[in-house]
Design a protein around this motif. Sequence first.
Motif, PDB file in Angstrom:
ATOM      1  N   ASP A 100      46.557  30.941  47.448  1.00  0.00           N
ATOM      2  CA  ASP A 100      46.529  32.287  47.995  1.00  0.00           C
ATOM      3  C   ASP A 100      45.287  32.479  48.859  1.00  0.00           C
ATOM      4  O   ASP A 100      44.187  32.659  48.361  1.00  0.00           O
ATOM      5  CB  ASP A 100      46.532  33.316  46.857  1.00  0.00           C
ATOM      6  N   PRO A 101      45.444  32.396  50.189  1.00  0.00           N
ATOM      7  CA  PRO A 101      44.262  32.524  51.042  1.00  0.00           C
ATOM      8  C   PRO A 101      43.825  33.980  51.211  1.00  0.00           C
ATOM      9  O   PRO A 101      42.799  34.237  51.810  1.00  0.00           O
ATOM     10  CB  PRO A 101      44.740  31.952  52.379  1.00  0.00           C
ATOM     11  N   PHE A 102      44.611  34.913  50.676  1.00  0.00           N
ATOM     12  CA  PHE A 102      44.369  36.324  50.987  1.00  0.00           C
ATOM     13  C   PHE A 102      43.682  37.092  49.874  1.00  0.00           C
ATOM     14  O   PHE A 102      43.032  38.087  50.119  1.00  0.00           O
ATOM     15  CB  PHE A 102      45.685  37.016  51.315  1.00  0.00           C
ATOM     16  N   GLU A 103      43.877  36.650  48.666  1.00  0.00           N
ATOM     17  CA  GLU A 103      43.375  37.385  47.504  1.00  0.00           C
ATOM     18  C   GLU A 103      41.876  37.590  47.628  1.00  0.00           C
ATOM     19  O   GLU A 103      41.099  36.638  47.637  1.00  0.00           O
ATOM     20  CB  GLU A 103      43.686  36.565  46.246  1.00  0.00           C
ATOM     21  N   THR A 104      41.448  38.858  47.728  1.00  0.00           N
ATOM     22  CA  THR A 104      40.006  39.092  47.767  1.00  0.00           C
ATOM     23  C   THR A 104      39.516  39.590  46.431  1.00  0.00           C
ATOM     24  O   THR A 104      38.371  39.411  46.065  1.00  0.00           O
ATOM     25  CB  THR A 104      39.630  40.116  48.855  1.00  0.00           C
ATOM     26  N   SER A 105      40.375  40.247  45.676  1.00  0.00           N
ATOM     27  CA  SER A 105      39.973  40.662  44.346  1.00  0.00           C
ATOM     28  C   SER A 105      41.197  40.664  43.464  1.00  0.00           C
ATOM     29  O   SER A 105      42.296  40.927  43.925  1.00  0.00           O
ATOM     30  CB  SER A 105      39.365  42.054  44.378  1.00  0.00           C
ATOM     31  N   LYS A 106      40.994  40.343  42.225  1.00  0.00           N
ATOM     32  CA  LYS A 106      42.115  40.354  41.293  1.00  0.00           C
ATOM     33  C   LYS A 106      42.493  41.803  41.045  1.00  0.00           C
ATOM     34  O   LYS A 106      41.650  42.689  40.975  1.00  0.00           O
ATOM     35  CB  LYS A 106      41.712  39.714  39.968  1.00  0.00           C
ATOM     36  N   GLY A 107      43.750  42.037  40.940  1.00  0.00           N
ATOM     37  CA  GLY A 107      44.156  43.405  40.662  1.00  0.00           C
ATOM     38  C   GLY A 107      45.505  43.390  40.011  1.00  0.00           C
ATOM     39  O   GLY A 107      45.944  42.364  39.523  1.00  0.00           O
ATOM     40  N   GLY A 108      46.154  44.525  40.066  1.00  0.00           N
ATOM     41  CA  GLY A 108      47.486  44.583  39.497  1.00  0.00           C
ATOM     42  C   GLY A 108      47.453  44.343  38.021  1.00  0.00           C
ATOM     43  O   GLY A 108      46.848  45.092  37.290  1.00  0.00           O
ATOM     44  N   LYS A 109      48.040  43.243  37.602  1.00  0.00           N
ATOM     45  CA  LYS A 109      48.198  42.982  36.172  1.00  0.00           C
ATOM     46  C   LYS A 109      46.882  42.867  35.444  1.00  0.00           C
ATOM     47  O   LYS A 109      46.029  42.109  35.846  1.00  0.00           O
ATOM     48  CB  LYS A 109      48.957  41.682  35.987  1.00  0.00           C
TER      49      LYS A 109
END
Lengths: 326, 661, 154, 260, 136
Positions: free
Chosen positions: A317-326
């Motif tokens: 995932d080259p886009f993930e800047t911060s973990k979120g969601g789950k």
Amino acid sequence: MEEMISKMKKIAYEDLSTKKVDRVIGFGKGDFIYEANPIFISNLEEVDLLVWDLFCVNNLSKYLINELKNYQKIGIFLKGCDSLGFNQLVKDNKVDPDNVIVYGVPCEGMIDPNKLSKKNLLKDLRYLRRVDEKLIIVTKQGEKELIAKDYEYDKCLKCKHPNPVVYSELLESNTLRNSILTDDFEEVDRIEDMNSEERYEYWSEQFSKCIRCYACRNICPVCSCDKCIFDNLDIGVSGKAKVDSEDQFFHIVRAYHVAGRCVDCGECSRVCPESIAIDKLNRKIIKDITEIYGEYDAGLNPSKSSVLVNYKLEDFDPFETSKGGK
Amino acid sequence: MARIGVFVCWCGSNIAATVDVKEVAKEAAKMSGVVLSTDYQYMCSEIGQNLLRNAIKKEKLDRVVVAACSPRMHEVTFRKAAELAGLNPYLVEIANIREHCSWVHKNKDEATEKAIALVRAAVAKVTLNQELIPGEIGIEKRALVIGGGIAGIQTALDIADAGYMVDVIEKTPSIGGKMAQIDKTFPTLDCSACILTPKMVDASMHPNINLHTYSEVEKVSGYVGNFEVTINKKARSVIIEKCSGCGVCIEKCPSRKTKSEFEEGLVNRKAIYTPFPQAVPNVPVIDREACIKFKTGKCGICKKVCTAEAIDFEQEDTKIIQKYGAIVVSTGYDLIDLAKFGEYAYGEDPDVITSLEFERITNAAGPTAGKLLRPSNNEKPEKVVFIQCVGSRDKTCRGKTYCSKICCMYTAKHAMLIKEKYPDIEVHVFYIDVRTPGKNFDEFQRRAVEEYGVNYIKGMVGKVFPDGDKLRVYGVDALSGDTIEIDADLVVLAAATKAKEDAEELGRKLSISTDTNNFFTEAHPKLRPVETHSAGIYLAGACQGPKDIPETVAQASAAASKAIILLSKSKLINNPCVAKVDETICCGCLECTNICPYEAIASTIIEYRDHGKMIKKLVSEVNEALCQGCGGCTVTCRPGAIDLKGFSNKQILAEVDALCF
Amino acid sequence: MLLESKENLTIDKEEFKPLIVAFCCNWCSYAGADLAGTSRLNYPANIRIIKVPCSCRVNPNFVLRAFQNGADGVVIAGCHPGDCHYSTGNYFARRRLTLFTSLLNYIGIESERLKVDWISAAEANKFATVMNDVLEKVHKLGPNRKLRDVRWKR
Amino acid sequence: MKYSYFPGCTLKTKAQELEKYALRSAEVLGFELEEQIEWQCCGAVYPLATDEIATKLSSVRTLASAKENGNKLVTLCSACHHVIKRVNEDMKTDKSTRDKVNNYLNISEDYKGEVEVLHYLEVLRDEIGFDELAKLVKNPLTGRKIGAYYGCLLLRPDKVMGFDDPENPSTIEEFIKALGATPVKYPYRTECCGGYLSLDNKDKAANMASSILLSASKHEANEIVTACPLCKYNLEINELKSKVTVTYFTELLAEALGVK
Amino acid sequence: MTRVKVNPSNRDKEISRIIEISGENIYSCMQCSKCSASCPANSEMDILPHQVVRILQLGNYERIVNSQTIWNCASCFTCGARCPRDIDITKIMEAIRLTVIRNKGESRIDVDELPEKIDDKMPHQAIVSVFRKYRK
């Protein structure tokens, strides 16, 4: 070579006369010695026109789409790279493999007339033959021995599948050439190493040469839509004006449309009358896919879904800047 | 030419303070197709809506743009209003000039300019909008429950009590699941069988419930309200209707080498067997792999002794195809395999057992009739060691990263059960953390320590050394730093829970997703905990994640009520914003079918006439009832043959163009 | 003459108001943008949002069209992988956009001009931060002339 | 079959029997161990720090030369095996180590972890097969009760070494069985012997070694076999306290094959 | 007993050095103490392995380097093999040792001491190991 030609003629003659096929697609000689053109044979007497030499670079697989509209069962001569295209045509439901007999032809690499021409070898060419790594060339001036690799098509130098990956009958069971196991993508690297201004300049120059003849698309075995988006003005995506942005749009979208499906046969660049480096776009995507999603295998297995209609939870995932969601 | 009406809302000062609404309305009036442009304080109010309705009628508007708050707030409101005025509701578009404009920007000029751009985009889009009419689908008034443990039983009972037919599919020969194996339940220590078996009987006697035991789901097709499920009923080799459950066949069966699944392999069972005495249905099954008759052709004693003539060696698997409106998945969980935890000597020494094996040993109906005996020598142990978190909270490939949730409580329960029967047995519990959230849970665990004298040691055991007839347990008390060595007679491992091995496969059949641990994924972790992303399919129990019995039952009733809500409707209304294929452009590559999460796209062959010749052509076809309108297919389609109604390629491109104006 | 045009350029740069087109999925990122509004978080007005049902609805054509017609930057925002309303849409989007962003970069488009991110309905702060960040980077790069259609007015 | 063979320092000095019998047995078993030219000491302990390069070089030289010869690399000493195998893994999977090492060594072709590193026991188990080995036994060691001692270095970390189940291994037991003796499984066979602690903290090492010997003798083993010179040393200096003798596995092998 | 001062600023220096050299995430540890329970040398350790990790988490570098623990670790890899959090504690021990012996003059063992510690049976391997582990 001569041996191969007689094998080709024999099998074409046999299958046509026994009605196993009602059409054979193969190579015939063109006007010049360095030309080999597709020929379409239904009559037994035309079988003799079949040839096989170091200029049979054309990927014949795509002709099947049209020919199958008029013939029941077609025999076709396919090299390694062509067979990948054939598999893609099967995968895209463009060709029913039950209606095709593939005569597999192992290939030892095709010779690029442009490279001969650069060395002034084309004009008086009489005869060309390959003995392992050597190229025996006969011109008016006499016989000469050259290093074959210096005159092969660039794409042949990186050939991963010199032998057909799918065939009904294999005309020669010996592998004539070793396949390249790991691709170095050196030409892609060279562009990647530029800064974005240089890259844009490079590609702008390339694209601006485009005359929108669509030869690249027409030869491509994976560009098989009945109605291409670029022929469908009604759809409102793109126009036909000769402006840079339209040319850029065409080339980017063309490359994206074959992403994950391109079999890297290099035909697009070969047929381009303006010598646009189309394959360097395709190969960039192939490089990315290889690096991110693992070995690139378009054309190897018609039942396996291609990269873009597939996913894994753990994909890079080259886009993930911060973990979120789950 | 379109007749578009633009209505700019002030939202009191919410919009009007930052956006010059008059200016927006003035600019909008100049846009192509706009015949009316006006503004009002509160468009969503009764008066505002009337304004809209009257304008549609009076100005013969055929399209409407409301520049107001987020469409997530009032799109429905304005669409309804338009519908009342006789306009198809899908000819209304919202320009979000509050949340996306007036509330996030300060400079009035900039905000006004942006609001105009947003209105321009909405006008450009609405120009291309088309009337859309939602479809209706009927609902099959029958539910399917997959899995017959406590979750499945509870779900089935609730749905059946609401008056709908329910079929329960259970893979094993009897319903009951894990709860049937358990001795006592925490935190009340009441007998598990005493509360479960009546429910099992209720389920079997209920006129609205059909039990398919020894059966599995083979195939699922269809969509919400109209699932079609193929059930494979495995050959039981015993005719249920004829069997009287006398048990003579089992008694006489000479094959006794198969480990009993129900007894966790602690004892053997026959080839013809009922898993446990209270099984429902109380009809034996022949395990064909173990049966001598099936292996060698000789034997057949069971058939000879069966006076009811219920034994049928020729029985074959049968397929049942049935339609359902709703499906509840309640397939439960398993314990992980401990083979990789060699340091605990499980499998190597018979006195190292899992917690589920312990349940059987301490169960009055179990192999030792409830007496606590060491499997190695059938003697009473003097020291028992419990090790918690074996494989739970474990980041390595040996275990699971999550907390298994039930182990702290059942370990405390086990410890207490021992202490209650045998106060002289020493009981030690090794734990990492004791986690007891739940009603009366912590009190329960503290009782084990304070009243029963169970020795809780914080720390994991390093290794269990089998040493003569003892098990030398090496640990550390993390709190004091003391190293600890215990000569135990019995070691009980609280193995991590895990999703069923075949969960992913079942998920694929049902088109519902599983998480990284293969538990089924709920539609929303907080607000839709029993629904899945596939409409009409619900989750109950530990198949969604580790759960104890009270939680499982609660979730089962929740899933049941969701199913009942669905079944009680007379019909379902479709979202009309679904994909559509232009067959003249479709090239039949079928790439779109690969990515559809709802399997809403199938292939079909169409015939058309071209130059007097009939031509057959393979194309994609969208099932509008299944399509949820994500639009993923449109991007795979190179020639642009498949498009999404309400969000078409042309509409989005028009918005892009308008925003770049 | 030369001096004059140089001056013009600097003025241009100062007055440069980048245009950013953002494609937001309906279920997460659009809702996240709504929440940014409800929370009164500030971000520049040059960001214009287009609602799409899912990040997998975003066709690369749309991105190219935006650049052709005058966008200086494009944002695509969807639910976090694993949270897609349609279960798997953003997984496909992730693959497509991984390749597409890389391809555009290869053609010479600065990677800062095409931003993909996952923004949940709860991440109003992240929404504002991402938007501010994109704008800042695009501003630094200056007006985009690449891929631009000379016939389009902006 | 021919293998490149890395002996290591100890096998040329204090642990000559380990090598001697291995070479003799190999002859009988029909494979050749070709000692590498100019090998260097592996360093005895694997450099655990992520930033150490120099201490990995000698292993890479060894590996690169095996690659040049086109052979698999065989080791005998557990410590050498551990070090070389782990460095090989680094070269295979850790790009930064790989780049730095290759830069430094400047060998003609970059080394990328291509060589398969095998312990002699793995050759016996996987390439020859214990069944085949059993057939070649001339003097079966019938009746002898022998305990296997694995130690740490062959087994751990399992992810890299991949030798056997790290908690419950069976390779050496099967080896003993193939030679006709009775393997004795005792709980301490994977525990640490004290290793290099015996130099600076003799008492501790003695403690650790004694527990192993005690455990073995309690399970009625008369002999223990090992593949590591340091293990053998640690166990041997405490041998007197128990009646268990310690030998190299190769010695046992040679005896059974009749070449001792 | 003095109150220990939690010193998070140490995370920027020695502790992050240890994390860097070892390549292990000490914050993954949840203090299950399985490492300590598994350690065959734990009887010689004044601070048990799990406590070492905890004290590192708290940033008390001084206390760690002054303990006997790191010099009594035999690098047997048992702790790391069993750690449920996938932390290779052996690497952490090594990293702590290195932060000491990489400083000039901080070698743990002197060449002159060797003769008396070596007997004639002791294999080379032991001496090389000690050189690698106790000095730089």
